[in-house]
Enzyme design. Structure first.
Site, short mmCIF file in Angstrom:
data_model
loop_
_atom_site.label_atom_id
_atom_site.label_comp_id
_atom_site.label_asym_id
_atom_site.label_seq_id
_atom_site.Cartn_x
_atom_site.Cartn_y
_atom_site.Cartn_z
N TRP A 1 58.65 44.65 26.02
CA TRP A 1 59.12 45.75 26.86
C TRP A 1 57.99 46.11 27.82
O TRP A 1 57.00 46.71 27.42
CB TRP A 1 59.51 46.97 26.03
CG TRP A 1 60.85 46.85 25.37
CD1 TRP A 1 61.10 46.62 24.06
CD2 TRP A 1 62.12 46.95 26.01
NE1 TRP A 1 62.45 46.56 23.82
CE2 TRP A 1 63.11 46.76 25.01
CE3 TRP A 1 62.54 47.16 27.33
CZ2 TRP A 1 64.46 46.79 25.28
CZ3 TRP A 1 63.88 47.19 27.60
CH2 TRP A 1 64.84 47.01 26.60
N ASP B 1 46.50 50.33 62.90
CA ASP B 1 46.17 51.69 62.51
C ASP B 1 46.36 52.73 63.61
O ASP B 1 46.24 53.92 63.35
CB ASP B 1 44.71 51.75 62.03
CG ASP B 1 44.49 51.04 60.71
OD1 ASP B 1 45.48 50.61 60.09
OD2 ASP B 1 43.32 50.91 60.30
N CYS C 1 38.34 45.61 54.81
CA CYS C 1 38.51 46.09 53.44
C CYS C 1 37.41 45.59 52.51
O CYS C 1 37.24 46.11 51.40
CB CYS C 1 39.88 45.67 52.90
SG CYS C 1 41.27 46.42 53.78
N ARG D 1 51.98 31.04 68.86
CA ARG D 1 52.82 30.14 68.08
C ARG D 1 54.22 30.05 68.68
O ARG D 1 54.85 28.99 68.68
CB ARG D 1 52.88 30.62 66.63
CG ARG D 1 53.46 29.60 65.66
CD ARG D 1 53.27 30.02 64.22
NE ARG D 1 51.86 30.06 63.85
CZ ARG D 1 51.18 31.15 63.56
NH1 ARG D 1 51.78 32.34 63.60
NH2 ARG D 1 49.91 31.11 63.23
N GLU E 1 38.03 42.80 72.89
CA GLU E 1 37.45 43.49 71.75
C GLU E 1 36.13 44.13 72.17
O GLU E 1 35.23 43.44 72.66
CB GLU E 1 37.22 42.52 70.59
CG GLU E 1 36.35 43.03 69.46
CD GLU E 1 36.82 44.34 68.86
OE1 GLU E 1 35.97 45.23 68.66
OE2 GLU E 1 38.04 44.48 68.60
#
Length: 424
Positions: free
Chosen positions: A412, A262, A42, A21, A32
């Protein structure tokens, strides 16, 4: 200029996309080692559970789409075995050499099962890749196991236990520490334990598993470590956390080499010190910064406060910052308050939520929180995360102008009540 990215999941592809970009003429190659890229790791437990019906639903982009729409050369099955920075090239397992001027290392983390024997058996699984999840789901469908053992009480282990139990298996979860979900907090761990046991998962903490003995099925979700060997072999400095050392631009100790996701350590915004907390949100953000800086920009990643949330049989367990035990170990003088409040007005069918806030006595800063409840826990933990990032004091936090309407919250909010009860 050629930019090479090692790793084609969250951090690696965020780096490549951001670099493209900012610099349309840049030659970008993503390497990869696996067969697929850009999948939602996930979501793997939800695929095993069956809530996600098709593995293809977890794949966000294909290599072809990156090539056509982003002009990024994504190569799957490209296993990098070494980095030679003096030559500015990486070497693949096939023997091919790929030249670079700038390099982003996004090799992720790995499940180190070396301390557990028997992990090579066909009924023993990890849950780290899409292939892992597909193999596990196929095994459940075809072999119909009755019982399962889960080793590890972190996020992956707990979610795996949930998914297996929903498939009708009897599940026993083992964790070698006394804590669950990586949170040194007896109350929080006890709440997680009770929720698991309430739904039929046997939980045994303080037990170190060293071998997988005969059983129907086992999932090893322990020994999660940053995957840094490739970088370390190339002389890239490793930090005190065991992950790759980076600065605020995600550049490593070797100029021109960046790391993200990670495999990299970042700054904890509460302490200002390096930390390693592998989360998908952090992977995407650090990848974006690494890619921008590799393309010549000077963007920065200021750090994290360690915010996470996990669902266990319909109940949300959310954390940010430090527990009281962790805060004390970091040198703070923690003060806590814990309240049980309502998520909505009392006449609007509210559910209960538990809020625990942790503050530092000396500075009066908020430094952590635990929230347990329904799906409103996500919004509330995000409020605390923003307060930690802003280094907000308790007296500032308790005056936050939070929304109120009976269907959505009480007048509250439980966060404000908990803040009022902190005795500093």
């Amino acid at each position: 200029m050629a930019l090479v990215v090692i790793g084609g999941v969250a951090a690696g592809l965020s780096a490549a996309a951001r670099a493209r970009r900012l610099e349309p003429s840049l030659e970008i190659v993503v390497l990869e080692k696996g067969p697929v890229i850009s999948y939602g790791a996930c979501g793997l437990p939800y695929f095993v559970e069956g809530r996600v019906k098709d593995a293809a639903g977890l794949i966000v982009y294909t290599p072809e789409r990156f090539r056509q729409e982003r002009k990024i050369d994504v190569r799957t099955g490209a296993h990098v075995v070494s980095i030679s920075h003096p030559r500015r090239e990486v070497v693949l397992e096939s023997g091919a050499h790929v030249a670079y001027e700038k390099l982003v290392i996004a090799t992720g983390a790995r499940c180190d099962t070396s301390g557990i024997t028997g992990c090579d058996q066909d009924h023993v699984f990890t849950l780290h890749t899409l292939d892992d999840a597909e193999r596990m789901r196929r095994f459940i469908r075809e072999r119909r196991p009755k019982r399962a053992v889960v080793v590890g009480g972190g996020y992956i282990g707990v979610e795996a236990a949930d998914a297996l139990r929903r498939n009708g298996l009897q599940v026993t979860l083992y964790e070698r520490s006394q804590n669950l979900l990586l949170r040194e907090d007896p109350f929080f761990t006890d709440a997680v334990r009770k929720q698991l046991e309430r739904h039929g998962v046997e939980v045994r903490t303080g037990i170190n598993i060293t071998a997988i003995e005969p059983c129907d099925m086992a999932v090893v979700a322990a020994g999660f470590k940053p995957n840094i060997q490739l970088a370390a072999d190339a002389g890239v400095p490793v930090g005190r956390t065991g992950a790759i050392q980076t600065d605020e631009h995600m550049e490593t100790g070797i100029r021109g080499i960046f790391a993200a996701g990670d495999c990299a350590e970042v700054t904890h915004r509460v302490t200002g010190r390096p930390t390693w907390i592998p989360l998908g949100t952090t992977a995407n953000k650090t990848g974006r910064v690494a890619g921008a800086c590799a393309a010549g920009a000077r963007e920065r990643f200021p750090g994290i406060v360690g915010t996470s949330i996990v669902g266990i049989f319909g109940m949300a367990f959310a954390t940010t910052g430090f527990s009281a035990v962790q805060a004390r170990a970091e040198g703070f003088d923690p003060v806590t308050s814990r309240i049980e409040g309502s998520t909505r007005a009392r006449y609007y069918n509210p559910s209960k939520t538990t809020v625990e806030l942790i503050a530092d006595r000396g500075s009066r800063r908020l430094i952590g929180a635990n929230i347990i409840g329904d799906d409103t826990a996500g919004g509330r933990i995000n409020v605390v995360a923003a307060a930690l990032q802003a280094r907000m004091r308790v007296d500032e936090f308790e005056q936050l102008d939070l929304s109120y309407s009976p269907p959505f919250s009480p007048v509250w909010d439980p966060l404000l009540i908990a803040a009022q009860q902190l005795k500093l």
